[in-house]
Design a protein around this motif. Structure first.
Motif, PDB file in Angstrom:
ATOM      1  N   LEU A  83       0.798  -1.412   0.161  1.00  0.00           N
ATOM      2  CA  LEU A  83       0.038  -0.002   0.019  1.00  0.00           C
ATOM      3  C   LEU A  83       0.585   1.241  -0.045  1.00  0.00           C
ATOM      4  O   LEU A  83       1.588   1.430   0.985  1.00  0.00           O
ATOM      5  CB  LEU A  83      -0.941  -0.059   1.114  1.00  0.00           C
ATOM      6  CG  LEU A  83      -2.086   1.150   1.237  1.00  0.00           C
ATOM      7  CD1 LEU A  83      -2.954   1.080   0.293  1.00  0.00           C
ATOM      8  CD2 LEU A  83      -2.414   1.207   2.691  1.00  0.00           C
ATOM      9  N   THR A  84       0.733   2.071  -1.066  1.00  0.00           N
ATOM     10  CA  THR A  84       1.702   3.197  -1.228  1.00  0.00           C
ATOM     11  C   THR A  84       1.010   4.673  -0.871  1.00  0.00           C
ATOM     12  O   THR A  84       1.718   5.650  -0.815  1.00  0.00           O
ATOM     13  CB  THR A  84       2.270   3.183  -2.504  1.00  0.00           C
ATOM     14  OG1 THR A  84       1.170   3.222  -3.662  1.00  0.00           O
ATOM     15  CG2 THR A  84       3.189   1.996  -2.721  1.00  0.00           C
ATOM     16  N   GLY A  85      -0.402   4.446  -1.042  1.00  0.00           N
ATOM     17  CA  GLY A  85      -1.098   5.521  -0.769  1.00  0.00           C
ATOM     18  C   GLY A  85      -2.630   5.362  -0.630  1.00  0.00           C
ATOM     19  O   GLY A  85      -3.240   4.517  -0.735  1.00  0.00           O
ATOM     20  N   TYR A  86      -3.284   6.009  -0.005  1.00  0.00           N
ATOM     21  CA  TYR A  86      -4.740   6.119   0.469  1.00  0.00           C
ATOM     22  C   TYR A  86      -5.463   7.369   0.638  1.00  0.00           C
ATOM     23  O   TYR A  86      -4.801   8.416   1.009  1.00  0.00           O
ATOM     24  CB  TYR A  86      -4.739   5.435   2.034  1.00  0.00           C
ATOM     25  CG  TYR A  86      -6.193   5.360   2.604  1.00  0.00           C
ATOM     26  CD1 TYR A  86      -7.019   4.621   1.934  1.00  0.00           C
ATOM     27  CD2 TYR A  86      -6.662   6.440   3.278  1.00  0.00           C
ATOM     28  CE1 TYR A  86      -8.484   4.403   2.497  1.00  0.00           C
ATOM     29  CE2 TYR A  86      -7.948   6.344   3.886  1.00  0.00           C
ATOM     30  CZ  TYR A  86      -8.725   5.468   3.572  1.00  0.00           C
ATOM     31  OH  TYR A  86     -10.175   5.596   3.772  1.00  0.00           O
ATOM     32  N   ALA A  87      -6.572   7.288   0.101  1.00  0.00           N
ATOM     33  CA  ALA A  87      -7.307   8.590   0.214  1.00  0.00           C
ATOM     34  C   ALA A  87      -8.877   8.330   0.707  1.00  0.00           C
ATOM     35  O   ALA A  87      -9.269   7.299   0.328  1.00  0.00           O
ATOM     36  CB  ALA A  87      -7.512   9.259  -1.210  1.00  0.00           C
ATOM     37  N   HIS A  88      -9.462   9.138   1.613  1.00  0.00           N
ATOM     38  CA  HIS A  88     -10.583   8.902   2.095  1.00  0.00           C
ATOM     39  C   HIS A  88     -11.390  10.243   1.792  1.00  0.00           C
ATOM     40  O   HIS A  88     -11.089  11.150   1.805  1.00  0.00           O
ATOM     41  CB  HIS A  88     -10.572   8.837   3.730  1.00  0.00           C
ATOM     42  CG  HIS A  88     -11.868   8.818   4.300  1.00  0.00           C
ATOM     43  ND1 HIS A  88     -12.789   9.643   4.735  1.00  0.00           N
ATOM     44  CD2 HIS A  88     -12.255   7.548   4.920  1.00  0.00           C
ATOM     45  CE1 HIS A  88     -13.778   9.200   5.112  1.00  0.00           C
ATOM     46  NE2 HIS A  88     -13.574   8.075   5.435  1.00  0.00           N
ATOM     47  N   VAL A  89     -12.459   9.536   1.153  1.00  0.00           N
ATOM     48  CA  VAL A  89     -13.545  10.761   0.415  1.00  0.00           C
ATOM     49  C   VAL A  89     -14.995  10.504   1.233  1.00  0.00           C
ATOM     50  O   VAL A  89     -15.449   9.613   1.142  1.00  0.00           O
ATOM     51  CB  VAL A  89     -13.726  10.339  -1.009  1.00  0.00           C
ATOM     52  CG1 VAL A  89     -14.591  11.544  -1.659  1.00  0.00           C
ATOM     53  CG2 VAL A  89     -12.586  10.291  -1.711  1.00  0.00           C
ATOM     54  N   ASP A  90     -15.232  11.584   2.126  1.00  0.00           N
ATOM     55  CA  ASP A  90     -16.227  11.737   2.715  1.00  0.00           C
ATOM     56  C   ASP A  90     -17.521  12.025   1.947  1.00  0.00           C
ATOM     57  O   ASP A  90     -17.426  13.394   1.804  1.00  0.00           O
ATOM     58  CB  ASP A  90     -16.102  12.569   3.939  1.00  0.00           C
ATOM     59  CG  ASP A  90     -17.254  12.544   4.977  1.00  0.00           C
ATOM     60  OD1 ASP A  90     -18.415  11.884   4.707  1.00  0.00           O
ATOM     61  OD2 ASP A  90     -17.385  13.152   6.138  1.00  0.00           O
ATOM     62  N   THR A  91     -18.525  11.122   1.674  1.00  0.00           N
ATOM     63  CA  THR A  91     -19.471  11.729   1.150  1.00  0.00           C
ATOM     64  C   THR A  91     -20.963  11.748   1.518  1.00  0.00           C
ATOM     65  O   THR A  91     -22.057  12.019   1.135  1.00  0.00           O
ATOM     66  CB  THR A  91     -19.720  10.384  -0.061  1.00  0.00           C
ATOM     67  OG1 THR A  91     -20.113   9.353   0.681  1.00  0.00           O
ATOM     68  CG2 THR A  91     -18.741  10.231  -0.935  1.00  0.00           C
ATOM     69  N   SER A  92     -20.932  12.090   3.153  1.00  0.00           N
ATOM     70  CA  SER A  92     -21.983  12.239   3.856  1.00  0.00           C
ATOM     71  C   SER A  92     -22.554  13.466   4.035  1.00  0.00           C
ATOM     72  O   SER A  92     -23.594  13.767   4.329  1.00  0.00           O
ATOM     73  CB  SER A  92     -21.663  11.650   5.359  1.00  0.00           C
ATOM     74  OG  SER A  92     -20.634  12.587   5.879  1.00  0.00           O
ATOM     75  N   ASP A  93     -21.624  14.513   3.595  1.00  0.00           N
ATOM     76  CA  ASP A  93     -22.102  15.979   3.402  1.00  0.00           C
ATOM     77  C   ASP A  93     -22.889  16.165   2.198  1.00  0.00           C
ATOM     78  O   ASP A  93     -22.125  16.353   0.989  1.00  0.00           O
ATOM     79  CB  ASP A  93     -21.123  16.871   3.855  1.00  0.00           C
ATOM     80  CG  ASP A  93     -21.533  18.479   4.029  1.00  0.00           C
ATOM     81  OD1 ASP A  93     -22.376  18.711   3.739  1.00  0.00           O
ATOM     82  OD2 ASP A  93     -20.574  19.274   4.625  1.00  0.00           O
ATOM     83  N   PRO A  94     -24.311  16.872   1.931  1.00  0.00           N
ATOM     84  CA  PRO A  94     -24.849  17.302   1.019  1.00  0.00           C
ATOM     85  C   PRO A  94     -24.161  18.302   0.198  1.00  0.00           C
ATOM     86  O   PRO A  94     -24.441  18.648  -1.006  1.00  0.00           O
ATOM     87  CB  PRO A  94     -26.289  17.413   1.284  1.00  0.00           C
ATOM     88  CG  PRO A  94     -26.286  17.581   2.569  1.00  0.00           C
ATOM     89  CD  PRO A  94     -25.068  16.878   3.172  1.00  0.00           C
ATOM     90  N   ALA A  95     -23.555  19.078   0.856  1.00  0.00           N
ATOM     91  CA  ALA A  95     -22.854  20.449   0.462  1.00  0.00           C
ATOM     92  C   ALA A  95     -21.503  20.117  -0.325  1.00  0.00           C
ATOM     93  O   ALA A  95     -21.050  21.065  -0.996  1.00  0.00           O
ATOM     94  CB  ALA A  95     -22.572  21.548   1.606  1.00  0.00           C
ATOM     95  N   GLY A  96     -21.046  18.968  -0.448  1.00  0.00           N
ATOM     96  CA  GLY A  96     -19.924  18.796  -0.880  1.00  0.00           C
ATOM     97  C   GLY A  96     -19.134  17.569  -0.122  1.00  0.00           C
ATOM     98  O   GLY A  96     -19.316  17.255   0.909  1.00  0.00           O
ATOM     99  N   VAL A  97     -18.025  17.167  -0.769  1.00  0.00           N
ATOM    100  CA  VAL A  97     -17.001  15.820  -0.294  1.00  0.00           C
ATOM    101  C   VAL A  97     -15.950  16.375   0.466  1.00  0.00           C
ATOM    102  O   VAL A  97     -15.301  17.694   0.072  1.00  0.00           O
ATOM    103  CB  VAL A  97     -16.661  15.047  -1.255  1.00  0.00           C
ATOM    104  CG1 VAL A  97     -18.005  14.540  -1.990  1.00  0.00           C
ATOM    105  CG2 VAL A  97     -15.773  15.627  -2.243  1.00  0.00           C
ATOM    106  N   GLY A  98     -15.498  15.944   1.742  1.00  0.00           N
ATOM    107  CA  GLY A  98     -14.381  16.066   2.143  1.00  0.00           C
ATOM    108  C   GLY A  98     -13.137  15.031   2.055  1.00  0.00           C
ATOM    109  O   GLY A  98     -13.677  13.951   1.869  1.00  0.00           O
ATOM    110  N   ALA A  99     -12.055  15.399   1.801  1.00  0.00           N
ATOM    111  CA  ALA A  99     -10.941  14.778   1.360  1.00  0.00           C
ATOM    112  C   ALA A  99      -9.752  14.842   2.294  1.00  0.00           C
ATOM    113  O   ALA A  99      -9.338  15.828   2.247  1.00  0.00           O
ATOM    114  CB  ALA A  99     -10.706  14.745  -0.138  1.00  0.00           C
TER     115      ALA A  99
END
Length: 307
Positions: A68-84
């Motif tokens: 594993l060389t990299g990981y990104a977490h994309v939070d899709t719970s906010d209807p106003a946009g995503v947090g990453a």
């Protein structure tokens, strides 16, 4: 975020991670944090990463041998946009992994994107500019020695301090938190589930969750929730985790009294010699309060936005 040149790593997308994959991502985050001097993921992301039911997009980059060389977490719970948030293994940088993950974040987003760069790393700034992000918010980490003298907490007349009672104080505290942080983009939106998730964390200590209470009525007026960070190989450090005062109680010195009471708890009850906190650069009154009682700027965390 982290910039790079060319890559042979493979980026995969998933809605869930297996427990072993979660462990890999957490281990990678620790390595990146040790190398950069700032952890790549905030508490919100770490809690969601460990929660298999939390809606999110997980992006993983692996070398040909499966590392594993990299990981990104994309939070899709906010209807106003995503947090990453994303991290790249220190031994596999400058291969384009950060850029590939960032492009994966953009592909997964259906609206505006907010991405944190913890520690304000120059390569993160360069990548953000290349991808069209703008610097939207700065969160300062301030630190203070607890060996230095602390002013005695001076509570307003009729106000007493007591410890938080899990279960009994939850509803009243959430209502106070909402009032105290009505304009805050994250803290003011805490739900019962957000509170419960933290009450079961290994670090939670009700004795370090101080409530300021109106003695005559029992009404909550403010709070100072402290936290202790304990990590193998690193010195223990306390945190002013969340501190809030009801708007109706502003101007009476309660915020300063709560701050010093919590610092005294971390020093005297927990045996710590240093403490940190996070505060928005735009909150100039809070920054001034903390600097008056001995805090100094340690590092900055930058929020970049696109769309």
């Amino acid at each position: 975020m982290s910039s790079a040149e060319s890559t042979t790593d493979r980026v995969a997308r998933a809605d869930r991670l297996a427990p072993a994959e979660v462990a890999e991502a957490l281990a990678l985050a620790r390595l990146a944090g040790d190398a950069d001097g700032a952890d790549p993921f905030d508490e919100h992301t770490l809690l969601r990463l460990r929660d298999p039911e939390a809606p999110a997009v997980h992006l993983t980059a692996r070398a040909a041998d499966g590392t594993l060389t990299g990981y990104a977490h994309v939070d899709t719970s906010d209807p106003a946009g995503v947090g990453a948030e994303l991290a790249v293994h220190p031994a596999y940088r400058r291969r384009g992994t950060g850029r590939a993950l960032a492009r994966g974040v953009l592909a997964a987003a259906s609206g505006p994107v907010r991405a944190w760069a913890h520690g304000d790393h120059p390569s993160a700034a360069a990548l953000a500019v290349d991808l069209g992000f703008t610097r939207a918010r700065v969160l300062w980490q301030l630190r203070r020695s607890l060996a230095a003298a602390l002013p005695a907490p001076r509570l307003p007349d009729g106000v007493v301090l007591r410890a938080f009672r899990p279960g009994a104080d939850d509803e009243a505290w959430l209502a106070l938190n909402t009032r105290a942080f009505a304009a805050h983009p994250e803290q003011g939106r805490w739900t019962p589930a957000d509170l419960r998730a933290r009450l079961v964390e290994p670090w939670f200590d009700p004795a370090g969750f101080l409530l300021a209470v109106e003695e005559a009525s029992g009404r909550l007026l403010g709070f100072h929730w402290t936290k202790v960070h304990e990590r193998p190989g690193s010195a223990r450090i306390g945190e002013v985790y969340v501190l809030g005062v009801d708007p109706s109680a502003h101007g009476g010195g309660l915020g300063r009294a709560l701050t010093t009471a919590g610092l005294a708890h971390l020093r005297d009850a927990r045996g710590l010699d240093r403490v940190m906190l996070y505060v928005d650069e735009s909150n100039t009154s809070a920054v001034a309060l903390y600097e008056r009682i001995g805090f100094a700027r340690w590092c900055g965390h930058v929020n970049y936005q696109l769309g």
